[in-house]
Design a protein around this motif. Sequence first.
Motif, mmCIF file in Angstrom:
data_model
loop_
_atom_site.group_PDB
_atom_site.id
_atom_site.type_symbol
_atom_site.label_atom_id
_atom_site.label_comp_id
_atom_site.label_asym_id
_atom_site.label_seq_id
_atom_site.Cartn_x
_atom_site.Cartn_y
_atom_site.Cartn_z
ATOM 1 N N PHE A 314 0.816 -1.210 0.000
ATOM 2 C CA PHE A 314 0.000 0.000 0.000
ATOM 3 C C PHE A 314 0.849 1.260 0.000
ATOM 4 N N ASP A 315 2.087 1.169 0.546
ATOM 5 C CA ASP A 315 2.987 2.323 0.470
ATOM 6 C C ASP A 315 3.355 2.628 -0.973
ATOM 7 N N VAL A 316 3.580 1.564 -1.773
ATOM 8 C CA VAL A 316 3.911 1.769 -3.185
ATOM 9 C C VAL A 316 2.718 2.354 -3.940
ATOM 10 N N LEU A 317 1.522 1.818 -3.684
ATOM 11 C CA LEU A 317 0.336 2.367 -4.346
ATOM 12 C C LEU A 317 0.140 3.836 -3.990
ATOM 13 N N ASP A 318 0.382 4.189 -2.737
ATOM 14 C CA ASP A 318 0.200 5.568 -2.309
ATOM 15 C C ASP A 318 1.226 6.499 -2.951
ATOM 16 N N SER A 319 2.427 6.004 -3.143
ATOM 17 C CA SER A 319 3.470 6.849 -3.719
ATOM 18 C C SER A 319 3.291 7.041 -5.221
ATOM 19 N N ARG A 320 2.562 6.139 -5.878
ATOM 20 C CA ARG A 320 2.414 6.226 -7.343
ATOM 21 C C ARG A 320 1.012 6.674 -7.788
ATOM 22 N N ARG A 321 0.188 7.105 -6.881
ATOM 23 C CA ARG A 321 -1.157 7.489 -7.265
ATOM 24 C C ARG A 321 -1.150 8.841 -7.972
ATOM 25 N N GLY A 322 -2.128 9.006 -8.850
ATOM 26 C CA GLY A 322 -2.230 10.243 -9.610
ATOM 27 C C GLY A 322 -3.493 10.228 -10.461
ATOM 28 N N GLY A 323 -3.806 11.362 -11.039
ATOM 29 C CA GLY A 323 -5.034 11.456 -11.828
ATOM 30 C C GLY A 323 -4.846 12.307 -13.050
ATOM 31 N N ASN A 324 -5.965 12.452 -13.815
ATOM 32 C CA ASN A 324 -5.946 13.248 -15.031
ATOM 33 C C ASN A 324 -7.338 13.792 -15.291
ATOM 34 N N ILE A 325 -7.387 14.867 -16.014
ATOM 35 C CA ILE A 325 -8.647 15.460 -16.443
ATOM 36 C C ILE A 325 -8.452 16.014 -17.844
ATOM 37 N N GLY A 326 -9.462 15.822 -18.693
ATOM 38 C CA GLY A 326 -9.320 16.278 -20.067
ATOM 39 C C GLY A 326 -10.660 16.618 -20.680
ATOM 40 N N PHE A 327 -10.612 17.356 -21.757
ATOM 41 C CA PHE A 327 -11.801 17.753 -22.498
ATOM 42 C C PHE A 327 -11.712 17.174 -23.909
ATOM 43 N N SER A 328 -12.858 16.769 -24.395
ATOM 44 C CA SER A 328 -12.906 16.218 -25.744
ATOM 45 C C SER A 328 -13.934 16.998 -26.545
ATOM 46 N N LEU A 329 -13.488 17.637 -27.609
ATOM 47 C CA LEU A 329 -14.360 18.440 -28.458
ATOM 48 C C LEU A 329 -14.295 17.883 -29.870
ATOM 49 N N SER A 330 -15.485 17.600 -30.427
ATOM 50 C CA SER A 330 -15.549 16.982 -31.747
ATOM 51 C C SER A 330 -16.429 17.829 -32.660
ATOM 52 N N PHE A 331 -15.886 18.130 -33.868
ATOM 53 C CA PHE A 331 -16.629 18.886 -34.875
ATOM 54 C C PHE A 331 -16.940 17.966 -36.057
ATOM 55 N N PRO A 332 -18.201 17.774 -36.366
ATOM 56 C CA PRO A 332 -18.512 16.972 -37.556
ATOM 57 C C PRO A 332 -18.260 17.787 -38.832
ATOM 58 N N ILE A 333 -17.524 17.229 -39.740
ATOM 59 C CA ILE A 333 -17.204 17.927 -40.995
ATOM 60 C C ILE A 333 -17.846 17.218 -42.178
ATOM 61 N N PHE A 334 -17.539 15.964 -42.347
ATOM 62 C CA PHE A 334 -18.132 15.200 -43.453
ATOM 63 C C PHE A 334 -18.318 13.755 -42.997
ATOM 64 N N ASP A 335 -19.543 13.248 -43.131
ATOM 65 C CA ASP A 335 -19.852 11.883 -42.688
ATOM 66 C C ASP A 335 -20.561 11.084 -43.770
ATOM 67 N N ARG A 336 -20.200 11.390 -45.044
ATOM 68 C CA ARG A 336 -20.772 10.667 -46.190
ATOM 69 C C ARG A 336 -22.296 10.826 -46.237
ATOM 70 N N LEU A 337 -22.782 12.016 -45.871
ATOM 71 C CA LEU A 337 -24.192 12.397 -45.950
ATOM 72 C C LEU A 337 -25.084 11.579 -45.000
ATOM 73 N N GLN A 338 -24.501 11.013 -43.952
ATOM 74 C CA GLN A 338 -25.306 10.241 -43.019
ATOM 75 C C GLN A 338 -26.262 11.142 -42.238
ATOM 76 N N ARG A 339 -25.810 12.321 -41.843
ATOM 77 C CA ARG A 339 -26.686 13.224 -41.086
ATOM 78 C C ARG A 339 -27.880 13.650 -41.921
ATOM 79 N N ARG A 340 -27.625 13.991 -43.181
ATOM 80 C CA ARG A 340 -28.721 14.409 -44.050
ATOM 81 C C ARG A 340 -29.714 13.269 -44.263
ATOM 82 N N THR A 341 -29.180 12.056 -44.435
ATOM 83 C CA THR A 341 -30.060 10.897 -44.629
ATOM 84 C C THR A 341 -30.894 10.621 -43.386
ATOM 85 N N GLN A 342 -30.272 10.685 -42.216
ATOM 86 C CA GLN A 342 -31.001 10.442 -40.972
ATOM 87 C C GLN A 342 -32.067 11.499 -40.732
#
Length: 456
Positions: A314-342
């Motif tokens: 548990f000492d090793v686990l405590d010494s190596r603990r850590g975290g992360n946070i991130g953002f994911s942003l996605s822009f649709p550009i071209f999807d072979r006209l799937q959006r228009r069809t749907q």
Amino acid sequence: MRRLLLPFCILILLVHLTPVGAQAQSDETITFDEAVTIALDQNTDLQRAINDVQRQDATIRQRQFDFGPNLNLSTSTTRQFGRSFSQEEGAIVNQTTDIFRVNANSSITVFDGFNNIASLREANRQGEASELNLERTRQDVVFTVMEQYIALSQSKQEVEVRRGEVEFQEQQLEQIQEFVDAGARPTSDLFQAEADLAQAEQQLLQAQREVEVNNTRLIQTLQLDPFGTYTFEAPDVDPAALEMREYAISEMLDNAFDRRVDLRAQEANVRASEAGVRIAQSNYWPSLSVNMGYGSNWSSTVGALPGNTDPSFFDVLDSRRGGNIGFSLSFPIFDRLQRRTQTAQARANVREAEYALQDRRQTVALQVRQAILDYRNAQKQLEAAESRLESARRLRNAAQERYNLGSASIVELSQATRDFTDAASAKVQAEFDVAFQQKRIAYQMGTLSPDAPLAE
């Protein structure tokens, strides 16, 4: 003697071992209210409608939780062997290493083009439609039970009419027998009377068969044990229900459009389809999500830690603990006209739902108009049947008196008797038809209450 005694003993043993229910089944009496309760509990169409409501409720809960974050906890254990780079020694070493990892990850959708909002709205509208369809199914089941009870009552009254005809023909046969024995009437009159009695008995058997057929239909509708024996007690026709009532078609149509739950269910389906268009259009928007993670790992090659020459697991686990946070942003550009069809498909679904709504409104209007016209016709049929029965009664009495005086033939008397029986049967049918058509108006109007179907 022994050969005869052995089969007899076996027979006695089998009789005693036979279940009591197989030897004699009790006759269960079911009233109309009890039949309605049984149907609402056991009818398979109603059970399927309830199942659909529960399925839609589960979908709504899922769409509600789509707004919240998810949380995953993962752990893994790995053994590495052979050459690898050791971060502790800063060189390539040939060793066996045991590694343990534990991580917690979570993500939440911040924006998805309003897809989650539209999906929840669609699920709510579909849930509303399923609940309304359930209510209509309840009305369908109760109306079916009522219709079959009315048919059963009518067939039982028909049996009484035919039984009365048999009794009358038996008395008529005895009287004609006396006339023939006295030489006042020819033998052919006796033959005609016997034929009339046989015909009346045949019609009685047919009426009794119709009672059994209606009993069987009720057993099937109520999903009762087919091996059981049941007696269905139907309520008497209320004389007030036979009184003429006036219905304004335009007013009844407006009320039906407001009260018919299946029409409201189709309106909910239209709104659900409109939400489906917004779901398809959400693909034109960018999506944004937040991802978070936190974890640690342990390795068997870890040596001393700062300030700890012999660290524990548990000492090793405590010494190596850590975290992360991130953002994911996605822009649709071209999807072979799937959006228009749907989106095009979703709009087509809206038009299809609107067409179905229009058809449903036309069907409701036709059903209400037809129910009112059938009720009016049933009232006229009842008036005609009452007049016919009274005329047939007077005609039969007159024919009987004339026959007794010798001024009428057996053919005239037989015809008058048959006309009276047919008139009595027609009146019974007309009375039950009026009662049924009145309830049919309530059913087509959407005002038939499953909890009190006999209430006005």
